[in-house]
Write an enzyme that holds these catalytic residues in place. Structure first.
Site, mmCIF file in Angstrom:
data_model
loop_
_atom_site.group_PDB
_atom_site.id
_atom_site.type_symbol
_atom_site.label_atom_id
_atom_site.label_comp_id
_atom_site.label_asym_id
_atom_site.label_seq_id
_atom_site.Cartn_x
_atom_site.Cartn_y
_atom_site.Cartn_z
ATOM 1 N N CYS A 114 0.815 -1.236 0.000
ATOM 2 C CA CYS A 114 0.000 0.000 0.000
ATOM 3 C C CYS A 114 0.841 1.275 0.000
ATOM 4 O O CYS A 114 0.302 2.369 -0.152
ATOM 5 C CB CYS A 114 -0.942 -0.002 1.189
ATOM 6 S SG CYS A 114 -2.000 -1.447 1.223
ATOM 7 N N HIS A 242 -3.217 6.705 2.738
ATOM 8 C CA HIS A 242 -3.694 5.470 2.109
ATOM 9 C C HIS A 242 -5.076 5.156 2.699
ATOM 10 O O HIS A 242 -5.270 5.216 3.912
ATOM 11 C CB HIS A 242 -2.694 4.349 2.384
ATOM 12 C CG HIS A 242 -3.236 2.991 2.113
ATOM 13 N ND1 HIS A 242 -3.874 2.683 0.935
ATOM 14 C CD2 HIS A 242 -3.279 1.869 2.876
ATOM 15 C CE1 HIS A 242 -4.271 1.425 0.978
ATOM 16 N NE2 HIS A 242 -3.930 0.914 2.144
ATOM 17 N N ASN A 272 -10.212 -0.360 0.206
ATOM 18 C CA ASN A 272 -8.744 -0.273 0.207
ATOM 19 C C ASN A 272 -8.211 -0.822 -1.120
ATOM 20 O O ASN A 272 -8.273 -2.021 -1.360
ATOM 21 C CB ASN A 272 -8.223 -1.087 1.397
ATOM 22 C CG ASN A 272 -6.704 -1.149 1.463
ATOM 23 O OD1 ASN A 272 -6.012 -0.746 0.537
ATOM 24 N ND2 ASN A 272 -6.189 -1.679 2.555
#
Ligand code: ACO
Length: 315
Positions: A114, A242, A272
């Protein structure tokens, strides 16, 4: 440090919209649980036959269009992903082919989970600044098809992720303040997925421990970026974390004693999307007219590795 100008952004989401209610028909969960624990309301998954390369190329085309740049002007293509369609060729090379980028433009992937988009941006900036690539512009992509590595019987993970891609066209600039900090702690125990030597194909995550890691690391990372630029939160217009979980972002806000309006959130729409999440957020902000000349944004990624990275961007 030579900075970068982001001259165009783009995004591409796949065709299958999946709501929390859709998932509650697969596993023992509910829209209420997912919304209150994560802030996520829906996500997009690749439809049958849709690939990560198609998403990445779609986002890249959109970024080129917004930048008013042709494919021949690209000197470098870096893609961040942990879900490339193939171990080889790389996702970046697939985009290279799809967009007919010039042979003088190298193309390769980076995998920092990520944190990938931050790592890819700094990699591209360094290569442009080092003079080892020709051409003025670099194409930087974050793109994932995480649905391919989700265990759709595991409620701990399948509700958290989505597929999608974001891209930016960048060039070097001394007029745009830029800073970058990055770090890693080699520890696969909290978060891992697949690979050639693995019998476990799917994402495995110790959610609580990852939450703790993120809550400690992200505020520190924001402060490191600000300190390196001799700035405070007051000098910054937006923080783009993020988009893993709205509660992590709320925690970061509190710890930094910063107003909620500065923290962009879009996990409600995409969930996500790992390396794509910051790039997608920047493109949405661009589209909404939030990124005007002089706007300062701190972006922070964190994830498997463990990895983290923060960058100061000026528009
Ligand atoms: N629906 C309903 N109940 C659930 C679900 C679900 N989808 N998932 C877990 N539960 C249950 C658990 O089984 C547990 O039940 P139990 O008490 O009977 O054992 C209960 O809910 C509480 O579980 P917790 O893990 O304590 O829930 P928590 O409030 O910590 O939230 C979450 C879980 C959302 C995963 C959170 O820990 C989190 O967001 N972690 C961070 C994830 C992240 O940021 N990842 C980013 C990196 S990803 C990358 O790099 C690829």
């Amino acid at each position: 440090m030579t900075g970068i100008e982001i001259v165009g952004t783009g995004r591409c989401v796949p065709g299958r919209l999946v709501t929390n209610d859709d998932l509650s028909r697969l596993v023992d969960t509910s829209d209420e649980w997912i919304r209150t624990r994560t802030g996520i309301a829906q996500r997009y998954f690749c439809a049958e036959g849709e690939t990560n390369a198609q998403l990445a190329a779609g986002a890249a085309r959109a970024a080129l269009k917004r930048a008013g740049i042709s494919a021949e002007q690209i000197g470098l293509c870096v893609a961040a992903t942990f879900t490339a369609d193939h171990a080889m060729p790389s996702l970046a090379c697939e985009v290279h082919g799809a967009l007919s980028l010039p042979e003088s433009a190298p193309a390769f992937d980076v995998n920092a989970a990520c944190t990938g988009f931050i790592t890819a941006l700094e990699t591209a900036r360094s290569l442009l600044a080092g003079g080892s690539v020709t051409g003025e512009y670099a194409l930087v992509i974050g793109s994932e098809s995480i649905s391919r590595v989700l265990d759709m019987t595991d409620r701990n993970t399948c509700v958290l992720f989505g597929d999608g891609a974001g891209a930016a066209v960048i060039r070097l600039s001394d007029k745009h303040d830029y800073r970058c900090v990055m770090g890693a702690r080699g520890d696969a125990s909290l978060l891992h997925a697949g690979g050639a030597a693995s019998e476990e194909h799917f994402v495995h995550m110790e959610g609580k421990a990852v939450f703790r890691f993120a809550s400690e690391t992200v505020p520190k990372c924001v402060m490191q970026v600000l300190d390196s630029a001799k700035m405070t939160m007051d000098d910054i217009d937006y923080v783009v974390c993020h988009q893993a979980n709205g509660r992590i972002i709320d925690h970061v806000m509190k710890k930094l004693n910063a107003p909620a309006e500065k923290f962009y959130k879009n996990m409600q729409t995409y969930a996500n999307t790992s390396a794509a999440s910051i790039a997608i957020a920047l493109d949405e902000m661009n589209e909404k007219g939030l990124l005007c000349p002089g706007t300062r944004v701190v972006c922070v990624g964190f994830g498997a590795g463990l990895t983290w990275g923060g960058t100061l961007l000026t528009f």
